[in-house]
Design a protein around this motif. Structure first.
Motif, PDB file in Angstrom:
ATOM      1  N   VAL A  26      28.579  -7.751  15.989  1.00 33.18           N
ATOM      2  CA  VAL A  26      29.928  -7.663  16.874  1.00 33.18           C
ATOM      3  C   VAL A  26      31.117  -7.568  15.905  1.00 33.18           C
ATOM      4  CG1 VAL A  26      31.309  -8.313  18.806  1.00 33.18           C
ATOM      5  CG2 VAL A  26      28.726  -8.409  18.811  1.00 33.18           C
ATOM      6  N   ARG A  27      31.281  -8.572  14.855  1.00 32.71           N
ATOM      7  CA  ARG A  27      32.292  -8.682  14.262  1.00 32.71           C
ATOM      8  C   ARG A  27      32.397  -7.440  13.200  1.00 32.71           C
ATOM      9  NH1 ARG A  27      34.405  -9.953   9.506  1.00 32.71           N
ATOM     10  NH2 ARG A  27      36.130 -11.283   9.398  1.00 32.71           N
ATOM     11  N   THR A  28      31.344  -6.909  12.696  1.00 29.50           N
ATOM     12  CA  THR A  28      31.204  -5.792  11.890  1.00 29.50           C
ATOM     13  C   THR A  28      31.749  -4.614  12.695  1.00 29.50           C
ATOM     14  OG1 THR A  28      29.515  -6.720  10.482  1.00 29.50           O
ATOM     15  CG2 THR A  28      29.637  -4.210  10.507  1.00 29.50           C
ATOM     16  N   ALA A  29      31.214  -4.427  13.953  1.00 29.87           N
ATOM     17  CA  ALA A  29      31.861  -3.389  14.942  1.00 29.87           C
ATOM     18  C   ALA A  29      33.159  -3.261  14.897  1.00 29.87           C
ATOM     19  CB  ALA A  29      30.861  -3.477  16.021  1.00 29.87           C
ATOM     20  N   ILE A  30      33.767  -4.658  15.322  1.00 39.24           N
ATOM     21  CA  ILE A  30      35.259  -4.661  15.553  1.00 39.24           C
ATOM     22  C   ILE A  30      35.939  -4.229  14.075  1.00 39.24           C
ATOM     23  CG2 ILE A  30      37.004  -6.371  15.982  1.00 39.24           C
ATOM     24  CD1 ILE A  30      35.200  -7.533  18.034  1.00 39.24           C
ATOM     25  N   GLU A  31      35.627  -4.712  13.051  1.00 39.06           N
ATOM     26  CA  GLU A  31      36.005  -4.568  11.826  1.00 39.06           C
ATOM     27  C   GLU A  31      36.094  -2.958  11.605  1.00 39.06           C
ATOM     28  OE1 GLU A  31      36.103  -5.781   7.168  1.00 39.06           O
ATOM     29  OE2 GLU A  31      34.486  -6.492   8.405  1.00 39.06           O
ATOM     30  N   ILE A  32      34.977  -2.094  11.933  1.00 36.16           N
ATOM     31  CA  ILE A  32      34.873  -0.721  11.566  1.00 36.16           C
ATOM     32  C   ILE A  32      35.984  -0.248  12.933  1.00 36.16           C
ATOM     33  CG2 ILE A  32      33.408   1.182  12.196  1.00 36.16           C
ATOM     34  CD1 ILE A  32      31.248  -0.582  11.136  1.00 36.16           C
ATOM     35  N   ILE A  42      50.425   0.554  13.961  1.00 37.25           N
ATOM     36  CA  ILE A  42      50.995  -0.751  14.655  1.00 37.25           C
ATOM     37  C   ILE A  42      49.947  -1.581  15.105  1.00 37.25           C
ATOM     38  CG2 ILE A  42      51.496  -0.115  16.983  1.00 37.25           C
ATOM     39  CD1 ILE A  42      53.827  -2.045  14.965  1.00 37.25           C
ATOM     40  N   GLN A  43      48.806  -0.979  15.341  1.00 38.25           N
ATOM     41  CA  GLN A  43      47.365  -1.916  15.350  1.00 38.25           C
ATOM     42  C   GLN A  43      47.641  -2.911  16.568  1.00 38.25           C
ATOM     43  OE1 GLN A  43      45.859  -2.791  11.347  1.00 38.25           O
ATOM     44  NE2 GLN A  43      47.848  -1.650  10.562  1.00 38.25           N
ATOM     45  N   PRO A  44      47.885  -2.456  17.837  1.00 37.97           N
ATOM     46  CA  PRO A  44      48.471  -3.598  18.832  1.00 37.97           C
ATOM     47  C   PRO A  44      47.208  -4.218  19.447  1.00 37.97           C
ATOM     48  CG  PRO A  44      48.510  -1.522  19.737  1.00 37.97           C
ATOM     49  CD  PRO A  44      48.098  -1.143  18.253  1.00 37.97           C
ATOM     50  N   TRP A  45      46.153  -4.515  18.782  1.00 40.23           N
ATOM     51  CA  TRP A  45      45.009  -4.997  19.296  1.00 40.23           C
ATOM     52  C   TRP A  45      44.477  -6.489  19.135  1.00 40.23           C
ATOM     53  CZ3 TRP A  45      43.586  -1.162  15.132  1.00 40.23           C
ATOM     54  CH2 TRP A  45      43.930   0.153  15.420  1.00 40.23           C
ATOM     55  N   ILE A 133      41.933   4.548  21.794  1.00 36.83           N
ATOM     56  CA  ILE A 133      41.472   5.021  20.491  1.00 36.83           C
ATOM     57  C   ILE A 133      40.626   3.992  19.967  1.00 36.83           C
ATOM     58  CG2 ILE A 133      42.185   5.660  18.189  1.00 36.83           C
ATOM     59  CD1 ILE A 133      44.676   6.820  19.551  1.00 36.83           C
ATOM     60  N   VAL A 134      41.107   2.721  19.825  1.00 34.79           N
ATOM     61  CA  VAL A 134      40.283   1.832  19.149  1.00 34.79           C
ATOM     62  C   VAL A 134      38.858   1.292  20.038  1.00 34.79           C
ATOM     63  CG1 VAL A 134      41.256  -0.420  20.148  1.00 34.79           C
ATOM     64  CG2 VAL A 134      40.392  -0.444  17.725  1.00 34.79           C
ATOM     65  N   ALA A 135      38.850   1.579  21.398  1.00 33.42           N
ATOM     66  CA  ALA A 135      37.809   1.011  22.258  1.00 33.42           C
ATOM     67  C   ALA A 135      36.812   2.181  21.763  1.00 33.42           C
ATOM     68  CB  ALA A 135      38.319   1.049  23.647  1.00 33.42           C
ATOM     69  N   HIS A 136      37.207   3.501  21.873  1.00 38.46           N
ATOM     70  CA  HIS A 136      35.968   4.551  21.210  1.00 38.46           C
ATOM     71  C   HIS A 136      35.420   4.205  20.102  1.00 38.46           C
ATOM     72  CE1 HIS A 136      34.822   8.392  19.604  1.00 38.46           C
ATOM     73  NE2 HIS A 136      34.287   8.549  20.681  1.00 38.46           N
ATOM     74  N   ASN A 137      36.241   3.714  19.010  1.00 38.03           N
ATOM     75  CA  ASN A 137      35.778   3.571  17.695  1.00 38.03           C
ATOM     76  C   ASN A 137      34.739   2.238  17.885  1.00 38.03           C
ATOM     77  OD1 ASN A 137      36.660   5.335  15.999  1.00 38.03           O
ATOM     78  ND2 ASN A 137      37.487   3.839  14.508  1.00 38.03           N
ATOM     79  N   LEU A 138      35.315   1.421  18.723  1.00 41.60           N
ATOM     80  CA  LEU A 138      34.136   0.154  18.671  1.00 41.60           C
ATOM     81  C   LEU A 138      32.946   0.440  19.113  1.00 41.60           C
ATOM     82  CD1 LEU A 138      33.510  -2.847  18.549  1.00 41.60           C
ATOM     83  CD2 LEU A 138      35.102  -3.194  20.817  1.00 41.60           C
ATOM     84  N   VAL A 139      33.004   1.438  20.458  1.00 49.31           N
ATOM     85  CA  VAL A 139      31.742   1.818  20.957  1.00 49.31           C
ATOM     86  C   VAL A 139      30.669   2.535  20.170  1.00 49.31           C
ATOM     87  CG1 VAL A 139      30.627   3.086  22.737  1.00 49.31           C
ATOM     88  CG2 VAL A 139      32.470   1.545  23.436  1.00 49.31           C
ATOM     89  N   MET A 140      31.603   3.415  19.364  1.00 52.41           N
ATOM     90  CA  MET A 140      30.818   4.259  18.413  1.00 52.41           C
ATOM     91  C   MET A 140      30.065   3.269  17.253  1.00 52.41           C
ATOM     92  SD  MET A 140      30.802   7.056  19.622  1.00 52.41           S
ATOM     93  CE  MET A 140      30.090   8.205  18.335  1.00 52.41           C
ATOM     94  N   ALA A 141      30.913   2.394  16.968  1.00 49.70           N
ATOM     95  CA  ALA A 141      30.579   1.382  15.706  1.00 49.70           C
ATOM     96  C   ALA A 141      29.176   0.742  16.264  1.00 49.70           C
ATOM     97  CB  ALA A 141      31.512   0.516  15.263  1.00 49.70           C
ATOM     98  N   LEU A 142      29.195   0.374  17.532  1.00 52.20           N
ATOM     99  CA  LEU A 142      28.147  -0.573  18.021  1.00 52.20           C
ATOM    100  C   LEU A 142      27.017   0.513  18.115  1.00 52.20           C
ATOM    101  CD1 LEU A 142      30.072  -2.381  20.783  1.00 52.20           C
ATOM    102  CD2 LEU A 142      28.669  -3.620  19.018  1.00 52.20           C
ATOM    103  N   THR A 143      27.305   1.753  18.576  1.00 55.20           N
ATOM    104  CA  THR A 143      26.169   2.623  18.555  1.00 55.20           C
ATOM    105  C   THR A 143      25.354   2.911  17.430  1.00 55.20           C
ATOM    106  OG1 THR A 143      27.235   3.758  20.384  1.00 55.20           O
ATOM    107  CG2 THR A 143      25.298   5.044  19.361  1.00 55.20           C
ATOM    108  N   ASP A 144      26.191   2.948  16.338  1.00 48.26           N
ATOM    109  CA  ASP A 144      25.815   3.017  14.921  1.00 48.26           C
ATOM    110  C   ASP A 144      24.707   1.909  14.668  1.00 48.26           C
ATOM    111  OD1 ASP A 144      25.477   4.625  12.692  1.00 48.26           O
ATOM    112  OD2 ASP A 144      26.846   3.200  11.494  1.00 48.26           O
ATOM    113  N   GLN A 145      24.970   0.715  15.344  1.00 42.09           N
ATOM    114  CA  GLN A 145      23.974  -0.269  14.924  1.00 42.09           C
ATOM    115  C   GLN A 145      23.027  -0.492  15.803  1.00 42.09           C
ATOM    116  OE1 GLN A 145      26.058  -4.010  13.212  1.00 42.09           O
ATOM    117  NE2 GLN A 145      27.912  -3.155  14.205  1.00 42.09           N
TER     118      GLN A 145
END
Length: 200
Positions: A26-32, A42-45, A133-145
């Motif tokens: 999960v941490r790896t997916a968040i980092e991605i 601004i990365q307001p996450w 934008i970041v939520a989409h990236n997170l779901v895709m990073a999880l999918t990749d794993q």
């Protein structure tokens, strides 16, 4: 994995099995996910990975989302930082060894003056865009794993900070349930590109 293949493998997974998910994955997916673009960089996450407080979080989820939160291995609560001026200065402070003098000045002086002019609606739109934008990236990073996930908007945002002990400066945006599944989901229907695209 190629991008097209990855997108075809991504589905909204709403039913999870009991197979444990390693929090390191999960941490790896968040980092991605945080490599996603953001307005003004601004990365307001803020990501809150919920395991111990899933039952409390489920109480503020609406309808079938409750069962989804409870059955997930983790639920990630995504917040955004409403104090954009502090956020800009934090980037300058933490990135001081990596950023040029011009960028330091940009984050300390230029951006805060722009953010000070934002109306409440502008700030809300700005935060929502960056969260999406970041939520989409997170779901895709999880999918990749090969980890299933689903984005949930149906929860009582007025109670999320109190339930998770998060400062009110951070605005709850959405929940992402995470886990493995036995489901074999069918692809969702997509409109033909010619129906949604024009060249002028």
């Amino acid at each position: 994995m190629k991008f097209l293949e990855l997108n075809k493998k991504r589905h909204a997974i709403k039913s999870f099995n009991t197979q444990p998910v390693d929090v390191k994955d999960v941490r790896t997916a968040i980092e991605i996910a945080t490599l996603a673009p953001s307005a003004h960089n601004i990365q307001p996450w803020k990501f809150v990975v919920v395991k111990e407080k899933k039952a409390e979080l489920a109480e503020i989820a609406r309808g079938g989302n409750r069962d989804q939160v409870l059955s997930s291995q983790f639920t990630i609560a995504l917040f955004t930082d409403t104090d954009l001026i502090k956020r800009a200065r934090k980037i300058a402070r933490i990135g001081v060894k990596s950023l040029s003098d011009d960028l330091i000045s940009y984050y300390i002086e230029n951006l805060p003056s722009q953010f000070a002019q934002f109306t409440d609606q502008q700030k809300s739109d700005y935060l929502a865009l960056n969260a999406g934008i970041v939520a989409h990236n997170l779901v895709m990073a999880l999918t990749d794993q090969k980890i299933g996930a689903n984005i949930i908007l149906g929860f009582d945002k007025s109670k999320a900070n109190a339930v998770l002990g998060i400062d009110d400066r951070f605005r709850p945006e959405l929940l992402i349930t995470v886990g493995y599944t036995d489901e074999k989901p069918e692809p969702s229907y997509r409109l033909p590109v010619d129906d949604i695209m024009e060249v002028r």
